[in-house]
Design a protein around this motif. Structure first.
Motif, PDB file in Angstrom:
ATOM      1  N   TRP A 166       0.825  -1.193  -0.038  1.00  0.00           N
ATOM      2  CA  TRP A 166       0.002   0.088   0.061  1.00  0.00           C
ATOM      3  C   TRP A 166       0.875   1.086   0.178  1.00  0.00           C
ATOM      4  O   TRP A 166       0.576   2.168  -0.557  1.00  0.00           O
ATOM      5  N   GLU A 167       1.922   1.304   0.746  1.00  0.00           N
ATOM      6  CA  GLU A 167       2.794   2.497   0.648  1.00  0.00           C
ATOM      7  C   GLU A 167       3.228   2.640  -0.589  1.00  0.00           C
ATOM      8  O   GLU A 167       3.212   4.164  -0.974  1.00  0.00           O
ATOM      9  N   ALA A 168       3.874   1.732  -1.177  1.00  0.00           N
ATOM     10  CA  ALA A 168       4.361   2.099  -2.724  1.00  0.00           C
ATOM     11  C   ALA A 168       3.144   2.433  -3.621  1.00  0.00           C
ATOM     12  O   ALA A 168       3.540   3.532  -4.464  1.00  0.00           O
ATOM     13  N   ILE A 169       1.890   2.008  -3.522  1.00  0.00           N
ATOM     14  CA  ILE A 169       0.834   2.245  -4.485  1.00  0.00           C
ATOM     15  C   ILE A 169       0.402   3.738  -3.974  1.00  0.00           C
ATOM     16  O   ILE A 169       0.330   4.513  -4.926  1.00  0.00           O
ATOM     17  N   LYS A 170       0.372   3.891  -2.740  1.00  0.00           N
ATOM     18  CA  LYS A 170      -0.209   5.349  -2.432  1.00  0.00           C
ATOM     19  C   LYS A 170       0.990   6.304  -2.720  1.00  0.00           C
ATOM     20  O   LYS A 170       0.344   7.469  -3.166  1.00  0.00           O
ATOM     21  N   SER A 171       2.116   5.974  -2.838  1.00  0.00           N
ATOM     22  CA  SER A 171       3.146   7.087  -3.349  1.00  0.00           C
ATOM     23  C   SER A 171       3.146   7.327  -4.647  1.00  0.00           C
ATOM     24  O   SER A 171       2.901   8.577  -5.305  1.00  0.00           O
ATOM     25  N   TRP A 172       2.488   6.551  -5.410  1.00  0.00           N
ATOM     26  CA  TRP A 172       2.328   6.570  -6.899  1.00  0.00           C
ATOM     27  C   TRP A 172       1.058   7.258  -7.257  1.00  0.00           C
ATOM     28  O   TRP A 172       1.031   8.157  -7.994  1.00  0.00           O
ATOM     29  N   LEU A 173       0.043   7.043  -6.427  1.00  0.00           N
ATOM     30  CA  LEU A 173      -1.432   7.621  -6.775  1.00  0.00           C
ATOM     31  C   LEU A 173      -1.074   8.888  -6.267  1.00  0.00           C
ATOM     32  O   LEU A 173      -1.958   9.949  -6.701  1.00  0.00           O
ATOM     33  N   ASP A 174      -0.396   9.318  -5.109  1.00  0.00           N
ATOM     34  CA  ASP A 174      -0.217  10.590  -4.561  1.00  0.00           C
ATOM     35  C   ASP A 174       0.160  11.721  -5.726  1.00  0.00           C
ATOM     36  O   ASP A 174      -0.101  12.857  -5.661  1.00  0.00           O
ATOM     37  N   ALA A 175       0.909  11.197  -6.596  1.00  0.00           N
ATOM     38  CA  ALA A 175       1.592  12.117  -7.658  1.00  0.00           C
ATOM     39  C   ALA A 175       0.688  12.334  -8.757  1.00  0.00           C
ATOM     40  O   ALA A 175       1.060  13.178  -9.733  1.00  0.00           O
ATOM     41  N   LYS A 176      -0.343  11.768  -8.931  1.00  0.00           N
ATOM     42  CA  LYS A 176      -1.514  11.901  -9.692  1.00  0.00           C
ATOM     43  C   LYS A 176      -2.541  12.739  -9.590  1.00  0.00           C
ATOM     44  O   LYS A 176      -2.920  13.133  -8.418  1.00  0.00           O
ATOM     45  N   GLY A 177      -3.213  13.375 -10.555  1.00  0.00           N
ATOM     46  CA  GLY A 177      -4.371  14.410 -10.514  1.00  0.00           C
ATOM     47  C   GLY A 177      -5.544  13.788  -9.658  1.00  0.00           C
ATOM     48  O   GLY A 177      -5.636  12.573 -10.005  1.00  0.00           O
ATOM     49  N   GLU A 178      -6.407  14.524  -9.300  1.00  0.00           N
ATOM     50  CA  GLU A 178      -7.670  14.268  -8.694  1.00  0.00           C
ATOM     51  C   GLU A 178      -8.342  13.250  -9.540  1.00  0.00           C
ATOM     52  O   GLU A 178      -8.729  14.113 -10.628  1.00  0.00           O
ATOM     53  N   LYS A 179      -9.126  12.204  -9.513  1.00  0.00           N
ATOM     54  CA  LYS A 179      -9.874  11.533 -10.317  1.00  0.00           C
ATOM     55  C   LYS A 179      -9.418  11.412 -11.772  1.00  0.00           C
ATOM     56  O   LYS A 179     -10.128  11.229 -12.917  1.00  0.00           O
ATOM     57  N   SER A 180      -8.205  11.319 -11.868  1.00  0.00           N
ATOM     58  CA  SER A 180      -7.312  10.985 -13.202  1.00  0.00           C
ATOM     59  C   SER A 180      -7.056   9.682 -13.505  1.00  0.00           C
ATOM     60  O   SER A 180      -6.951   9.363 -14.847  1.00  0.00           O
ATOM     61  N   VAL A 181      -6.980   8.520 -12.517  1.00  0.00           N
ATOM     62  CA  VAL A 181      -6.511   7.421 -12.850  1.00  0.00           C
ATOM     63  C   VAL A 181      -7.754   6.132 -13.063  1.00  0.00           C
ATOM     64  O   VAL A 181      -8.575   6.335 -11.996  1.00  0.00           O
ATOM     65  N   ILE A 182      -7.465   5.443 -13.739  1.00  0.00           N
ATOM     66  CA  ILE A 182      -8.410   4.104 -13.839  1.00  0.00           C
ATOM     67  C   ILE A 182      -7.921   3.085 -13.128  1.00  0.00           C
ATOM     68  O   ILE A 182      -6.727   2.829 -13.329  1.00  0.00           O
ATOM     69  N   TYR A 183      -8.732   2.494 -12.269  1.00  0.00           N
ATOM     70  CA  TYR A 183      -8.417   1.457 -11.424  1.00  0.00           C
ATOM     71  C   TYR A 183      -8.915   0.211 -12.242  1.00  0.00           C
ATOM     72  O   TYR A 183     -10.264   0.026 -12.605  1.00  0.00           O
ATOM     73  N   ILE A 184      -8.140  -0.837 -12.853  1.00  0.00           N
ATOM     74  CA  ILE A 184      -8.379  -1.790 -13.618  1.00  0.00           C
ATOM     75  C   ILE A 184      -8.426  -3.280 -12.858  1.00  0.00           C
ATOM     76  O   ILE A 184      -7.298  -3.449 -12.421  1.00  0.00           O
ATOM     77  N   ALA A 185      -9.250  -3.945 -12.581  1.00  0.00           N
ATOM     78  CA  ALA A 185      -9.290  -5.256 -12.019  1.00  0.00           C
ATOM     79  C   ALA A 185     -10.280  -5.994 -12.503  1.00  0.00           C
ATOM     80  O   ALA A 185     -11.507  -5.782 -12.531  1.00  0.00           O
ATOM     81  N   PHE A 186     -10.123  -7.314 -13.110  1.00  0.00           N
ATOM     82  CA  PHE A 186     -10.903  -8.077 -13.591  1.00  0.00           C
ATOM     83  C   PHE A 186     -11.144  -9.417 -12.689  1.00  0.00           C
ATOM     84  O   PHE A 186     -11.750 -10.185 -13.212  1.00  0.00           O
TER      85      PHE A 186
END
Length: 464
Positions: free
Chosen positions: A257-277
């Motif tokens: 989670w720490e690594a993922i959170k760090s990556w997400l923190d660098a992105k804009g609000e509501k800009s990222v698609i989460y893909i899970a099948f």
């Protein structure tokens, strides 16, 4: 609850994580009301469940039954996530043999209720002589069961061919355009047991129980719940949505989670698609290629969770093969591919997540709508997922990717266009607003607690 008789309740879910978890959530709520819960499953399925809160451990007992060996079932397999789809029928045959230890357990225990899943069609014949009441708990939407129809249809022969399920049934008494696509039905037939079909299991489960409960609410499926009560001629008590809670603060130290959170923190609000099948969706190499190309063509940042699935003949056999060569290098600045377990609820809660690209499992969409995330809908073509795709599309909380109805084929361009419409294009604004507004239902703790309270009072007051 001081004046209410304490009940002994058996929980008996199907052998899939998407089933065992909702049964556990219901167990915890009933245990909080002082009832004694015997949660019955196999050792590996029980071992996958999260640890109980200490204040509930005295009221919930996990009862492990070894899964009988069945010819055709891979050695050591105890759940749908451990077998390819064409081996699921053998898992059902093994599950049916749990009738022997369960009967012995019931004969030696003072049980008031069994809350069970769709699979154990044989439960009424062993519970009725013992005076034990049955509740059929379905984790699926009410819409799925409305389309399937009453027990007389489930146990009859009016629908003999896959094509019979591709039209809206005549008994639906409200505006509806939801039905399966032909490719979804053909795919699902692989996991059907020839001896006792899923439709027969459902019909007998509904017929033999005192009442039916479902993971839904009137605020989302009002017409469907009312029609089910009419079709079944017995009570249908919605249980609420059982929305997940965010993990406790101590779980934030998880390295993933720490690594993922760090990556997400660098992105804009509501800009990222989460893909899970999910872990149980079978996709061909060509489908994966078109999906990957479409995700790349969308030019939007994404987190893609790739989960390993036991492979059947002709399917891809490793994580690496799921992602086309060169994709990760080309999108390294905006794409994060994860091949390990991830804290999905935490990811969806992060402010940079703008949408969920999903196989249309009900649990996943509940999690997304809890945080107001719209969905890019790509039916996993198994069980309820096709109907869910149409339902969420009709409710305008997501947009379904256009596919060929016969073979399920699609293009990378349609993937990219759907992603962009849901995430950023002006035409998708209504979908984004509707999904955001759904937090009032899907993240409403008081509303969902009220449903659980009503369910609990129903079984407490039920006159046998």
């Amino acid at each position: 609850m001081d004046t209410t008789e304490k009940l002994h309740i058996v929980m008996f879910p199907w052998l899939a994580y998407g089933h065992t978890m909702p049964f556990l959530e219901l167990s915890k709520f009933l245990a909080q009301r002082g009832h004694q819960i015997s949660y019955i499953s196999t050792p590996k399925n029980i071992g996958r469940l999260p640890k109980l809160p200490s204040h509930l451990s005295s009221n919930i007992t996990f009862v492990e039954f070894s899964l009988p060996r069945v010819h055709g079932l891979p050695s050591g397999a105890e759940s749908t996530s451990e077998v390819p789809i064409d081996k699921v029928p053998y898992l059902k045959k093994a599950y049916d043999q749990l009738q022997v230890p369960l009967t012995e357990f019931l004969n030696n225990s003072n049980v008031n209720w069994i809350i069970h899943d769709f699979a154990p069609y044989w439960l009424p014949e062993i519970s009725t002589p013992l005076g034990i009441n049955l509740v059929f708990f379905s984790i699926l939407t009410a819409t799925v069961f409305v389309i399937l129809g009453p027990p007389s249809v489930l146990l009859g022969d009016t629908r003999k061919w896959p094509e019979d399920f591709t039209v809206v049934p005549e008994w639906i008494d409200y505006p509806c355009n939801i039905a399966w696509k032909l490719h979804e039905l053909v795919n699902h037939q692989q996991c059907m047991d020839d001896d006792v079909s899923d439709l027969q299991r459902l019909g007998l489960a509904i017929q033999g129980c005192q009442f039916v409960t479902k993971r839904t609410c009137y605020e989302f499926e009002p017409d469907e719940i009312k029609l089910l009560t009419k079709l079944y001629q017995k009570p249908v008590i919605p249980l609420g949505l059982l929305p997940p809670s965010l993990p406790s603060n101590e779980d934030e130290r998880d390295e993933n989670w720490e690594a993922i959170k760090s990556w997400l923190d660098a992105k804009g609000e509501k800009s990222v698609i989460y893909i899970a099948f999910g872990s149980e969706v079978n996709l061909s190499a060509e489908s994966i290629r078109q999906l990957a190309l479409g995700i790349e063509k969308s030019n939007l940042p994404f987190v893609w969770v790739v989960r390993k699935r036991p492979m059947g003949e002709g399917q891809m056999d490793s994580h690496q093969d799921l992602i086309p060569p060169g994709l990760e290098e080309r999108v390294s600045n905006r794409g994060l591919v994860l091949r390990d377990w991830v804290p999905q609820v935490r990811i969806l809660a992060h402010s940079s997540i703008g949408g969920l690209f999903t196989h249309c499992g009900w649990s996943s969409v509940i999690e997304a709508l809890k945080f107001g995330r719209p969905s890019i809908l790509f039916s996993g073509a198994c069980s309820d997922q096709g109907l869910n795709a149409r339902l969420f599309h009709a409710r305008k909380v997501g947009l379904e990717i256009e596919r060929n109805e016969v073979d399920g084929s699609f293009t990378s361009d349609s993937v990219a266009e759907t992603i962009r419409q849901v995430m950023v294009e002006p035409e998708g604004e209504a979908i984004r607003k509707k999904a955001w507004a759904m937090r009032e239902i899907f993240d409403n703790e008081e509303l969902n607690k009220d449903y659980l309270d009503r369910f609990s009072r129903f079984i407490e007051d039920f006159a046998a």
